[in-house]
Design a protein around this motif. Structure first.
Motif, mmCIF file in Angstrom:
data_model
loop_
_atom_site.group_PDB
_atom_site.id
_atom_site.type_symbol
_atom_site.label_atom_id
_atom_site.label_comp_id
_atom_site.label_asym_id
_atom_site.label_seq_id
_atom_site.Cartn_x
_atom_site.Cartn_y
_atom_site.Cartn_z
ATOM 1 N N ALA A 75 0.831 -1.215 0.000
ATOM 2 C CA ALA A 75 0.000 0.000 0.000
ATOM 3 C C ALA A 75 0.860 1.258 0.000
ATOM 4 O O ALA A 75 0.601 2.210 -0.758
ATOM 5 C CB ALA A 75 -0.928 -0.012 1.220
ATOM 6 N N GLY A 125 -9.166 2.540 8.964
ATOM 7 C CA GLY A 125 -8.523 1.575 8.082
ATOM 8 C C GLY A 125 -9.430 0.476 7.577
ATOM 9 O O GLY A 125 -9.063 -0.246 6.643
ATOM 10 N N ILE A 126 -10.604 0.327 8.186
ATOM 11 C CA ILE A 126 -11.528 -0.731 7.749
ATOM 12 C C ILE A 126 -12.874 -0.136 7.322
ATOM 13 O O ILE A 126 -13.316 -0.317 6.189
ATOM 14 C CB ILE A 126 -11.735 -1.784 8.864
ATOM 15 C CG1 ILE A 126 -10.404 -2.501 9.156
ATOM 16 C CG2 ILE A 126 -12.804 -2.796 8.460
ATOM 17 C CD1 ILE A 126 -10.470 -3.480 10.300
ATOM 18 N N PRO A 129 -12.641 2.771 4.318
ATOM 19 C CA PRO A 129 -12.383 2.164 2.997
ATOM 20 C C PRO A 129 -13.511 1.249 2.535
ATOM 21 O O PRO A 129 -13.817 1.198 1.338
ATOM 22 C CB PRO A 129 -11.088 1.365 3.227
ATOM 23 C CG PRO A 129 -10.404 2.068 4.341
ATOM 24 C CD PRO A 129 -11.509 2.533 5.235
ATOM 25 N N GLY A 214 -16.037 -6.485 -1.468
ATOM 26 C CA GLY A 214 -14.624 -6.237 -1.737
ATOM 27 C C GLY A 214 -14.077 -7.142 -2.821
ATOM 28 O O GLY A 214 -13.464 -6.680 -3.796
ATOM 29 N N VAL A 233 -5.770 -5.129 -3.429
ATOM 30 C CA VAL A 233 -6.858 -4.255 -2.956
ATOM 31 C C VAL A 233 -6.701 -2.852 -3.525
ATOM 32 O O VAL A 233 -7.676 -2.225 -3.965
ATOM 33 C CB VAL A 233 -6.882 -4.217 -1.409
ATOM 34 C CG1 VAL A 233 -7.917 -3.216 -0.929
ATOM 35 C CG2 VAL A 233 -7.181 -5.595 -0.858
ATOM 36 N N ILE A 234 -5.459 -2.351 -3.524
ATOM 37 C CA ILE A 234 -5.207 -1.009 -4.067
ATOM 38 C C ILE A 234 -5.494 -0.985 -5.565
ATOM 39 O O ILE A 234 -6.064 -0.016 -6.089
ATOM 40 C CB ILE A 234 -3.741 -0.577 -3.806
ATOM 41 C CG1 ILE A 234 -3.360 -0.799 -2.330
ATOM 42 C CG2 ILE A 234 -3.540 0.880 -4.193
ATOM 43 C CD1 ILE A 234 -4.237 -0.090 -1.349
ATOM 44 N N ILE A 255 -6.895 6.252 0.234
ATOM 45 C CA ILE A 255 -7.421 4.940 0.629
ATOM 46 C C ILE A 255 -6.275 3.997 0.982
ATOM 47 O O ILE A 255 -6.358 3.243 1.955
ATOM 48 C CB ILE A 255 -8.288 4.342 -0.495
ATOM 49 C CG1 ILE A 255 -9.574 5.155 -0.685
ATOM 50 C CG2 ILE A 255 -8.631 2.889 -0.198
ATOM 51 C CD1 ILE A 255 -10.505 5.152 0.508
ATOM 52 N N ILE A 259 -5.847 2.035 4.462
ATOM 53 C CA ILE A 259 -5.764 0.576 4.549
ATOM 54 C C ILE A 259 -4.485 0.155 5.277
ATOM 55 O O ILE A 259 -4.493 -0.768 6.094
ATOM 56 C CB ILE A 259 -5.823 -0.043 3.137
ATOM 57 C CG1 ILE A 259 -7.239 0.111 2.577
ATOM 58 C CG2 ILE A 259 -5.429 -1.517 3.165
ATOM 59 C CD1 ILE A 259 -7.371 -0.302 1.122
ATOM 60 N N GLY A 262 -5.060 0.449 8.857
ATOM 61 C CA GLY A 262 -5.888 -0.659 9.349
ATOM 62 C C GLY A 262 -5.074 -1.915 9.599
ATOM 63 O O GLY A 262 -5.245 -2.593 10.616
ATOM 64 N N VAL A 263 -4.172 -2.251 8.677
ATOM 65 C CA VAL A 263 -3.357 -3.457 8.837
ATOM 66 C C VAL A 263 -2.310 -3.261 9.936
ATOM 67 O O VAL A 263 -1.987 -4.190 10.672
ATOM 68 C CB VAL A 263 -2.690 -3.855 7.502
ATOM 69 C CG1 VAL A 263 -1.902 -5.153 7.666
ATOM 70 C CG2 VAL A 263 -3.739 -4.044 6.423
#
Length: 435
Positions: A75, A125-126, A129, A214, A233-234, A255, A259, A262-263
């Motif tokens: 990311a 982060g969750i 997004p 997703g 995902v990106i 975004i 993300i 979030g991770v």
């Protein structure tokens, strides 16, 4: 493709629910609220099995940390327009170490910081997004966007004639793994008998819905041949945003940062999470005293340092050890180690149900013993199936003996890891016998 919905529902109903509800029942047994699987399995199957269970739960994440941080680096490489962060082994290795060790040292002042990161990571982060992805997906399809994969009833059912299809199912099982760790908080609920199952069912529905949105959104706009493991995902967000016009890459960058946050929050929670169960084992003399020591904030700093050294070694092996097949090997090893822990977990629960009606508990899956046993046996059967199918070599392996060599090394590595907790238990109990 669209068959991910089938796997999400199957894994959610046949595995996630049995794990979550069985864990909640064991966690609410009087006196079993600390130590997690170490306490639950230890009380039912014997202390050495409890130690093996918590060891497997902890050891698998030492490999998992690296693959999780790979995702963060993927990311950030997009945001910084720095491809080397995701592709150059030396830079990638340094990136893993910087993130992991920074998060490790951040835990030394207690878990308040972890709680803050978790809250921020979940919201920014969750949830954000996910909402943006949901809006983009609706916009994509309502403005004439055409999916690259079929999204019809026929595409919903996987092609079970291919062995790889069954292997894929294991990935969806692992997507739900870890819920047993939250079960220790079930007793904190005002009405655990009513609220916990409702919370878990809502969680399953959310997991299925969000992962469906997703997964199908990404599959709709990113060709499978171009899908990156760390950047997929990106790529999905990029494809959806570009549908509405060029010059909007700044949205994807924002975004990507969210993300990554979030991770990072997820990694932060796992850094100290499994160590609490190991610490409980250490208090009972199953770890060297120095590893069991905590600082004034109650954090087992020396154990976290040992964990950091192990993660550093895994990072070196995964990053410099030979590309995709090497990563596939360690992911497979991680999976089978974790699943063995779940098999022990279900066997412990089955014994609790069959032989210990006398133990008071705040929550029960059902008052009817057969209902509980059926749910546990289904969860156990799925776990055993996932364990067996995890030994199937990945299809991308090339070479005359590549598959056989892969399988041989995996079996030997698995056998070695399986024996480690029992060897540790034998020598530590010999040194520190029970009174």
């Amino acid at each position: 493709g669209f068959s991910l919905v089938f796997f999400l529902i199957l894994g959610g109903v046949l595995w996630f629910l049995p794990v979550a509800l069985s864990a909640a029942e064991m966690a609410t047994v009087k006196g079993w609220d600390t130590g997690g699987v170490y306490t639950w399995s230890g009380n039912m199957l014997g202390e050495k099995w409890g130690f093996a269970n918590i060891f497997f739960q902890w050891f698998q994440i030492t490999v998992g940390f690296v693959t999780m941080i790979y995702f963060i680096l993927g990311a950030l490489s997009y945001v910084l327009n720095w491809d080397a962060l995701n592709s150059n082994p030396v830079i990638k290795f340094i990136g893993v170490l910087v993130i992991f060790w920074a998060l490790t040292f951040s835990q030394f002042k207690g878990t308040k910081f972890t709680a803050k990161i978790s809250k921020i990571g979940f919201i920014f982060g969750i949830m954000i997004p996910a909402i943006v992805l949901f809006a983009l997906a609706i916009g994509f399809f309502t403005t004439g966007g055409k999916s690259l994969v079929p999204l019809d009833a026929k595409a919903l059912i996987p092609d079970f004639t291919k062995l790889d299809t069954l292997v894929v199912f294991v990935s969806f099982i692992l997507a739900y793994a870890g819920i047993e760790a939250s079960a220790t908080h079930a007793n904190e609920m005002k009405n655990v008998k009513k609220d916990y199952p409702v919370a878990i069912i809502i969680l399953v529905i959310l997991a299925i819905v969000l992962n469906t949105i997703g997964g199908t959104s990404i599959a709709a706009v990113v060709p499978e041949s171009q899908l990156g493991l760390s950047t997929g995902v990106i790529q999905g967000f990029e494809g959806l945003v570009h549908h509405f016009g060029s010059g909007m890459d700044w949205i994807v960058s924002i975004i990507a940062v969210l993300i990554a946050v979030g991770v990072i929050a997820e990694v932060s929670a796992w850094v100290v999470g499994p160590s609490w169960g190991m610490l409980e084992a250490g208090k009972n003399g199953l770890l060297p005293k120095k590893l069991s020591e905590t600082n004034k904030h109650g954090v087992p700093t020396k154990f976290l340092l040992l964990q950091g050294v192990i993660v550093t070694i895994w990072a070196a092996v995964l990053t410099f050890g030979g590309g995709g097949s090497n990563v596939s090997f360690f992911i497979s090893l991680t999976v089978i180690i974790y699943i063995v822990g779940y098999i022990i977990f279900f066997l412990a629960y089955i014994k609790l149900v069959r032989k210990h009606d006398d133990l008071p508990r705040a929550f029960e899956i059902s008052k009817k013993k057969p209902v509980k046993l059926i749910m546990a046996v289904i969860g156990l059967a799925v776990s055993i199936f996932a364990l067996v199918i995890s030994f199937v070599p990945p299809s991308q392996l090339t070479g005359q003996n590549a598959a056989a060599d892969y399988l041989t090394i995996l079996i030997i590595s698995f056998a070695v890891v399986i024996f480690i907790p029992f060897i540790i238990y034998h020598f530590m109990r010999k040194k520190n016998p029970l009174p």
